[in-house]
Design a protein around this motif. Sequence first.
Motif, PDB file in Angstrom:
ATOM      1  N   TYR A 170      -3.446 114.049   0.003  1.00  0.00           N
ATOM      2  CA  TYR A 170      -4.181 114.437   0.923  1.00  0.00           C
ATOM      3  C   TYR A 170      -4.937 115.784   0.066  1.00  0.00           C
ATOM      4  O   TYR A 170      -6.460 116.054   1.561  1.00  0.00           O
ATOM      5  CB  TYR A 170      -3.201 114.809   1.910  1.00  0.00           C
ATOM      6  N   GLU A 184      -9.269 116.750   1.138  1.00  0.00           N
ATOM      7  CA  GLU A 184      -9.453 117.783   1.987  1.00  0.00           C
ATOM      8  C   GLU A 184     -10.976 117.968   1.076  1.00  0.00           C
ATOM      9  O   GLU A 184     -11.496 118.702   1.930  1.00  0.00           O
ATOM     10  CB  GLU A 184      -8.194 118.688   1.999  1.00  0.00           C
ATOM     11  N   LEU A 201     -13.560 116.541   2.134  1.00  0.00           N
ATOM     12  CA  LEU A 201     -14.415 116.818   3.066  1.00  0.00           C
ATOM     13  C   LEU A 201     -14.841 117.920   2.905  1.00  0.00           C
ATOM     14  O   LEU A 201     -16.432 117.569   3.822  1.00  0.00           O
ATOM     15  CB  LEU A 201     -13.717 116.551   4.529  1.00  0.00           C
ATOM     16  N   GLU A 202     -14.804 118.638   2.312  1.00  0.00           N
ATOM     17  CA  GLU A 202     -15.670 119.984   2.024  1.00  0.00           C
ATOM     18  C   GLU A 202     -16.553 119.771   1.380  1.00  0.00           C
ATOM     19  O   GLU A 202     -17.518 120.873   1.646  1.00  0.00           O
ATOM     20  CB  GLU A 202     -14.287 121.215   1.598  1.00  0.00           C
ATOM     21  N   ALA A 232     -14.307 115.379  11.059  1.00  0.00           N
ATOM     22  CA  ALA A 232     -13.164 115.111   9.989  1.00  0.00           C
ATOM     23  C   ALA A 232     -12.387 115.967   9.930  1.00  0.00           C
ATOM     24  O   ALA A 232     -11.146 116.481   8.719  1.00  0.00           O
ATOM     25  CB  ALA A 232     -14.659 115.656   8.446  1.00  0.00           C
ATOM     26  N   TRP A 233     -12.201 116.913  10.770  1.00  0.00           N
ATOM     27  CA  TRP A 233     -10.997 118.274   9.828  1.00  0.00           C
ATOM     28  C   TRP A 233      -9.517 118.095  10.632  1.00  0.00           C
ATOM     29  O   TRP A 233      -8.928 118.837  10.668  1.00  0.00           O
ATOM     30  CB  TRP A 233     -11.797 120.186  10.399  1.00  0.00           C
TER      31      TRP A 233
END
Lengths: 573, 124
Positions: free
Chosen positions: A381, A385, A388-389, B104-105
């Motif tokens: 996970y 993240e 995505l960042e 997305a978050w």
Amino acid sequence: MLLSYLVAMNQHRNNQQRAEASLTSGIAYLEQTLFRRMSSYAEILRSGASLARISGAMDRKQWHDFIQDLDVQNRYPGTRAFAYAAYVPEAQLSKHEQEIRSSGDEDYNVTPIGSRELYVPVTFAELAEPSESDQTFGFDLYTDPERRAALIAARDSGEIVATDPIVLQGDLDKADKPAAVTIYYPVFSGENKPENEAERRARIRGFTFAALRVSDLIVGLFGQEALNNPAAGLQLQAITADNERKEIYSSPSFNRLKTQEGVHIRTVPLTVHSKTWEATVVIASSASSSFAQNPWVLFFGGFVISILVAALLFMLMINRLIRTMASEEIKVQQAKEELLSLASHQLRTPASGVKQYLGMVLQGYSGRISKQQKEILDKAYSANERQLEIIDQLLYVAQADAGQIRLEKKSHNFTKLVEEVVAGYEDEAASKKINLSFRRAKPLEIKADPRFVRMIVENLISNAIKYSYPGGSVNVVLEKQGNRIFLRVKDKGVGIAKVQHDRLFQKFSRIDNELSREAGGSGLGLFLAQELAVAHGGSIKVSSEAGAGAVFALQLPVFTKKPIYNKGKRRGV
Amino acid sequence: MKKSILVIEDDLALNDAFSTVLKKEGFTVFSVFNGQEALELLRYDKVDLILLDIIMPVMDGTEFLRRFKAKSQTIPIIVFSNLDSQNNVAEIYALGASHYMLKAWASPKELVKIVKRTLNSQNN
């Protein structure tokens, strides 16, 4: 350039040849013209002699008419005098004087007065300058050595004889005594021409003569304008009886041209009634040609043209090259941007999908998971993240590069914005047992893009929460100082070592510490947060020590406009 | 009574993920893949909440919002999208979105939280 050189050289040679040709023809012209005039003089003098012989006792009027008929002024410009001088042995002097006086010239005297064996006084004369009559009439030519020599030679040879350079009577009082020449023709008594010297001496009666200033003669022959030509010069020199050279004429440009480089110069002898003159003609070689034939012009012109052409071609080439490069560059840039944008978009969706599914498992939507499973899935996970960042950052960078990020600044209530963001994070803070507080502040207007400042604030607060230990606190303080607004987000969490401070704000950077694996985050790195702050004319600064928490201070300019209307009071238009 | 949620999301995986989570939370979930389908569904079915993606083919989220508003419907809409969509967030709020979320978050839990909060405030 080579071509222009060759052409120039050829032209130069042509010019040279032409100059030489000009010189030759110029000299020929000079000779002919002078010869023609001298011949004319000879004819006139001979005619005058005939008149004198035939008319017996000639008088002034006869001479005058004779000369008038010749239209001397027009046809022989430059002649100073056509005259007759009588050959008077001493014994006949007084008779001679009386004769002349009684014929109308009452003041006639033979001058200089004195006793000599022989007198040759000017008896009749047609003068170009009648004012010179006094000096002229009665003047004994025999007293002047050069004239005497010529007179004797004329008498003895029976031919026309020219003097060496002399100064005419009328010019004696002038400062610059112009060179002059007199040409004498002997007049004999009797019918047939005398055949020998003795006879000539016995029968000599007088002389017809023409007097001329050389300069007047030359100007009269060729015209002052032609002689003023700056590219051509003429000099005449008489060779005297002593074999000396005496300059009798030089045109205005002669002396300058004589010493110039690249001129064509030639000297030829001229026979002028028994005397030899030397004519020196000088021509500047470019003078004989037009501007367009000047080899220097051609060469230089060709040179310049070839340079211009070369430069033009070069520029065109460079231009093409630049344009090609630029379009290549643009294409590359566009391709880059497209790729970046596309990739990020395309990456984001599945990455989001992974987040959702991992989240589902982690957050209990697919049943219990073991501790071991949770540990592993947590890492997955967290990595997602990070994905995505990074994707977000890539997209931002792509947009910024393409100039698509446009700040739409609006005046809005920053305090309210911060309140909203804080409210949004309350639950998350609570779930981590973190005390999130916002010190209430009065409404503060700023002119900024609300979307982006929101993101900055979210980033700061979420970071503070992320890097705080459970049970810690995050304080948000907002205040205005002068023209600037300060938002300070303070946490007592893991902190950042001083050496890491620079890295904090770099693209794609992440400081690894025990808390950085936690979920959460607003999708922007500090790098972007700072970029956005700077884009607004502000900044983000950090003060922190490892293990001692951190304070992130966002500074933004206010840029508010004072309202024109102030609570109903008008403050001017 | 079970509340119903309409999920409008063009990506298969995300659509499925959202639907699964919400179903597990006890909601009735309808899912469509673009705005056009959504409008059609809404003609016949009533829902309590709409989860709306902005970037979609055929009819995107903004267009859907306009048309939806034109029908003066009052279903709460949670819009989720991303930074890069050239959205006018203000316009989206003006068009009646209750919440704007960064797609997305949001982890499943966060999504559920917002959904529940929105429904609760709707009730009040």
